[in-house]
Design an enzyme around this catalytic site. Structure first.
Site, PDB file in Angstrom:
ATOM      1  N   LYS A 191       0.786  -0.867  -0.095  1.00  0.00           N
ATOM      2  CA  LYS A 191      -0.162  -0.292   0.328  1.00  0.00           C
ATOM      3  C   LYS A 191       1.077   1.265  -0.048  1.00  0.00           C
ATOM      4  O   LYS A 191       1.364   1.245   0.850  1.00  0.00           O
ATOM      5  CB  LYS A 191      -0.760   0.395   1.502  1.00  0.00           C
ATOM      6  N   GLU A 267       8.495   1.250  11.363  1.00  0.00           N
ATOM      7  CA  GLU A 267      10.288   2.352  11.111  1.00  0.00           C
ATOM      8  C   GLU A 267       9.387   3.907  11.248  1.00  0.00           C
ATOM      9  O   GLU A 267       8.285   4.087  10.856  1.00  0.00           O
ATOM     10  CB  GLU A 267      10.508   1.655   9.709  1.00  0.00           C
ATOM     11  N   CYS A 302      13.308  11.032   6.766  1.00  0.00           N
ATOM     12  CA  CYS A 302      13.224  10.110   8.719  1.00  0.00           C
ATOM     13  C   CYS A 302      15.166  10.328   9.364  1.00  0.00           C
ATOM     14  O   CYS A 302      14.738  11.126  10.885  1.00  0.00           O
ATOM     15  CB  CYS A 302      12.956   8.635   9.416  1.00  0.00           C
ATOM     16  N   GLU A 401       9.399  16.458  15.231  1.00  0.00           N
ATOM     17  CA  GLU A 401       9.717  15.850  13.736  1.00  0.00           C
ATOM     18  C   GLU A 401       8.890  16.683  12.689  1.00  0.00           C
ATOM     19  O   GLU A 401       7.807  16.627  12.708  1.00  0.00           O
ATOM     20  CB  GLU A 401       9.733  14.459  13.402  1.00  0.00           C
TER      21      GLU A 401
HETATM   22  P1  NAD Z   1       2.165   8.894   7.698  1.00  0.00           P
HETATM   23  O1  NAD Z   1       2.328   8.046   9.077  1.00  0.00           O
HETATM   24  O2  NAD Z   1       1.186  10.162   7.688  1.00  0.00           O
HETATM   25  O3  NAD Z   1       1.994   7.497   6.287  1.00  0.00           O
HETATM   26  C1  NAD Z   1       2.352   6.206   6.335  1.00  0.00           C
HETATM   27  C2  NAD Z   1       1.877   5.372   5.457  1.00  0.00           C
HETATM   28  O4  NAD Z   1       0.960   5.013   6.484  1.00  0.00           O
HETATM   29  C3  NAD Z   1       1.078   5.966   4.188  1.00  0.00           C
HETATM   30  O5  NAD Z   1       1.492   5.228   2.987  1.00  0.00           O
HETATM   31  C4  NAD Z   1      -0.474   6.415   4.803  1.00  0.00           C
HETATM   32  O6  NAD Z   1      -1.873   6.191   3.787  1.00  0.00           O
HETATM   33  C5  NAD Z   1      -0.638   5.259   6.355  1.00  0.00           C
HETATM   34  N1  NAD Z   1      -1.718   5.762   6.874  1.00  0.00           N
HETATM   35  C6  NAD Z   1      -2.040   6.580   7.472  1.00  0.00           C
HETATM   36  N2  NAD Z   1      -3.062   6.401   7.857  1.00  0.00           N
HETATM   37  C7  NAD Z   1      -2.750   5.340   8.592  1.00  0.00           C
HETATM   38  C8  NAD Z   1      -4.050   4.348   9.126  1.00  0.00           C
HETATM   39  N3  NAD Z   1      -5.017   5.169   9.892  1.00  0.00           N
HETATM   40  N4  NAD Z   1      -3.779   3.214   9.529  1.00  0.00           N
HETATM   41  C9  NAD Z   1      -2.988   2.995   8.434  1.00  0.00           C
HETATM   42  N5  NAD Z   1      -2.729   3.051   7.603  1.00  0.00           N
HETATM   43  C10 NAD Z   1      -1.899   4.414   7.209  1.00  0.00           C
HETATM   44  O7  NAD Z   1       3.646   8.961   7.106  1.00  0.00           O
HETATM   45  P2  NAD Z   1       4.814   9.814   5.803  1.00  0.00           P
HETATM   46  O8  NAD Z   1       4.082  11.302   6.731  1.00  0.00           O
HETATM   47  O9  NAD Z   1       3.480   9.477   4.906  1.00  0.00           O
HETATM   48  O10 NAD Z   1       5.805   9.789   5.669  1.00  0.00           O
HETATM   49  C11 NAD Z   1       6.460  11.126   6.794  1.00  0.00           C
HETATM   50  C12 NAD Z   1       6.898   9.826   8.239  1.00  0.00           C
HETATM   51  O11 NAD Z   1       7.858   8.660   7.917  1.00  0.00           O
HETATM   52  C13 NAD Z   1       8.074  10.678   8.578  1.00  0.00           C
HETATM   53  O12 NAD Z   1       7.108  10.424  10.307  1.00  0.00           O
HETATM   54  C14 NAD Z   1       9.195   9.890   8.795  1.00  0.00           C
HETATM   55  O13 NAD Z   1       9.972   9.701   9.664  1.00  0.00           O
HETATM   56  C15 NAD Z   1       8.398   8.431   8.743  1.00  0.00           C
HETATM   57  N6  NAD Z   1      10.219   6.974   7.855  1.00  0.00           N
HETATM   58  C16 NAD Z   1      10.553   6.895   8.952  1.00  0.00           C
HETATM   59  C17 NAD Z   1      11.165   5.385   8.325  1.00  0.00           C
HETATM   60  C18 NAD Z   1      13.009   4.587   9.259  1.00  0.00           C
HETATM   61  O14 NAD Z   1      12.539   4.038   8.212  1.00  0.00           O
HETATM   62  N7  NAD Z   1      12.122   5.063  10.260  1.00  0.00           N
HETATM   63  C19 NAD Z   1      11.422   5.959   6.485  1.00  0.00           C
HETATM   64  C20 NAD Z   1      10.875   7.134   5.975  1.00  0.00           C
HETATM   65  C21 NAD Z   1      10.664   8.243   6.705  1.00  0.00           C
END
Ligand code: NAD
Length: 500
Positions: A191, A267, A302, A401
């Site tokens: 997804k 993650e 991240c 963040e």
């Molecule tokens: P997000 O948490 O908003 O979304 C991530 C994914 O989760 C998307 O596909 C989104 O559609 C889905 N999602 C959102 N709400 C959901 C729910 N209620 N149930 C199930 N799925 C849901 O994050 P983002 O804005 O897409 O990405 C940025 C974040 O990702 C930052 O916090 C960043 O630090 C983190 N990140 C972490 C790593 C790592 O390896 N630790 C790597 C890259 C990004």
């Protein structure tokens, strides 16, 4: 890889025919509801394509297909060497389509085309190849049992894996999940983020062309609260792997508890300290690495080194070097190969970053560069490197963040204080240390509560090293052989022998 000119990339972009459909059971299809949502190019605010807006009905269908496929053994019980060959072919097809994938990634989420082409896509291909190569070289264990017993400890594919990924490195983050999951024999549902679904959709056909049996790899675009939530609450998803925000990661753990206790691997976010000591070997190099380590990919990383911890005695010398390094990282059209910084992924994200900049100002930190939206005439969402000086680690801009190009500069006077400040965070994803002192580098690295510590570099490492965080940065590790553990269950098979 052939490098195209700005004009050639623009031309290619106008000729694109973008597929926005889901990929279920071996074919591209609309969402069952027929609904779509718009995919916006953050460089100009224009609509690139209509994307299938999947929901719980599509999830139900895709999960039941994934389950049947897994149980049939058509992929899960193939010899590892056979899975290896298929995944290698998949990687080769990704390579053949690298330009197209780079273009889709750049148009979709705004990163510079040179980075999509030279970093994201090759790294994703390498990841697929790496796990393909690994899978027929891993052995199981025999336990040190008494004479009258033999016990095998084996790893078995876990079943249906749902991978929910973010938008900042769409294909790369996806590959860190689907490559090891497929290599281990699972059926995977990917997804992508609603903000960046295009490459995930595109690769589905390549997976099948490579020989992955129908239903083993499916792609469901849509929103988190619709597709993501339904996957996380499904009784038939065995493992949920997630990269994204800490807030959503916590919610997924709850969904698991409310449903079938599926394995949940998260993650999540970071607020990583990059610590520059006065005995740093090369201040200019450290300044350049600090700038790139924070502002690469528009700061949407991240592990970005968003808290620069600088030893007080070298601050006056260091800051001009840091600001000079930022001159090489300025926003431009993502399709121009000369551009080093692209667009922020969408207007919401830009507004969130600008909101944090207001808070930083209100709380008494001083902006010494950046802070303003730029290139508004394009209709896109651009913001250059922004540095706050005189930040206290208690401030909101040092604790939360921001996920944009904003750095908080905090000074310290000795190693003990640097460690205290660095660890004073709910996150624990990564950290950098710059020093010529071997003892200090080891001692500080050991004291830091972070999943990755980089000494005299920032964000180094390839597929051979694990990646993931301590504390609220998550509970998982991607990359390396350690990542495979998530996609397998451990089984003990004990045989009682009759000993004469
Ligand atoms: P997000 O948490 O908003 O979304 C991530 C994914 O989760 C998307 O596909 C989104 O559609 C889905 N999602 C959102 N709400 C959901 C729910 N209620 N149930 C199930 N799925 C849901 O994050 P983002 O804005 O897409 O990405 C940025 C974040 O990702 C930052 O916090 C960043 O630090 C983190 N990140 C972490 C790593 C790592 O390896 N630790 C790597 C890259 C990004």
């Amino acid at each position: 890889m052939t490098q195209l000119t700005y004009l050639q990339w623009q031309q290619k972009a106008t000729e694109l025919n973008i597929n926005g459909n889901a990929y279920i059971n071996g074919e591209y299809t609309q969402a069952i509801s027929g609904l779509t949502f718009k995919c916006i190019n953050p460089a100009n605010g224009e609509c690139l394509a209509e994307i299938a807006r999947c929901n719980k009905d599509d999830v139900k269908l895709a999960v039941s297909i994934a389950k049947q496929t897994f149980e049939s053994g058509v992929w899960s019980r193939q010899a590892p060497v056979a899975r290896k060959k298929t995944l290698q072919k998949f990687a080769a097809l990704l390579q053949e389509n690298a330009q197209q994938l780079a273009l889709l990634e750049t148009l979709d989420m705004g990163k510079p085309i040179s980075e999509s082409l030279n970093v994201d896509i090759p790294s994703a291909i390498n990841c697929v190849n790496w796990y393909a190569e690994a899978i027929d070289k891993i052995y199981d264990e025999v336990a040190p049992t008494p004479e009258d017993q033999v016990a095998f400890i084996t790893r078995e594919a876990i079943g249906v894996v749902a991978a929910i990924v973010p938008w900042n490195f769409p294909l790369l983050m996806g590959s860190w999940k689907f490559a090891p999951a497929l290599a281990a024999g699972n059926s995977v549902i990917l997804k992508p983020s609603e903000k960046s679904p295009l490459t995930a959709i595109f690769i589905a056909q390549l997976a099948e062309e490579a020989g992955l049996p129908q239903g083993v790899f499916q792609v469901l675009p849509g929103f988190g609260h619709e597709v993501g939530e339904a996957l996380a609450l499904s009784e038939d998803v065995d493992c949920l792997v997630f990269t994204g925000s800490t807030t959503v990661g916590k919610r997924l753990m709850e969904y698991s508890g409310q449903s079938n206790m599926k394995r949940v691997w998260v993650e999540a976010g970071g607020k990583s300290p990059n610590i520059v000591f006065a005995d740093c070997i090369d201040l200019k190099k450290a300044a350049e690495a600090a700038a790139w380590g924070c502002f690469y990919n528009q700061g949407e990383v991240c592990v970005a080194g968003t808290r620069l911890l600088i030893e007080e005695s070298i601050k006056a010398e260091f800051m001009p070097l840091l600001i000079a390094a930022c001159q090489d990282i300025q926003p431009g059209d993502p399709l121009d190969p000369a551009t080093s910084m692209g667009a922020i992924v969408d207007d919401n994200q830009l507004n969130q970053v600008l909101h944090y900049i207001d808070i930083g100002n209100e709380q008494g930190a001083n902006i010494i560069t950046g802070g303003q939206q730029s290139m508004q005439q394009t209709g896109g969402y651009f913001l250059g490197p922004t540095i706050f000086d005189n930040v206290d680690n208690e401030m909101c801009i040092a604790q939360e963040e921001i996920f944009g190009p904003v750095m908080a500069v905090i000074s310290f006077t000795d190693a003990a204080q640097a460690i205290t400040i660095a660890n004073d965070s709910k996150f624990g994803l990564a950290a950098g240390i710059w020093t010529a002192d071997l003892n200090k580098s080891h001692n500080v690295a050991k004291a830091l509560r972070a999943g990755s510590v980089w000494i005299n570099n920032y964000n180094g490492g390839d597929m051979t090293v694990p990646f993931g965080g301590f504390k609220q940065s998550g509970n998982a590790r991607d990359k390396s052989l350690h990542a495979l553990d998530k996609y397998t269950e451990l089984k003990t098979t004990l045989i009682q022998l009759e000993v004469e």
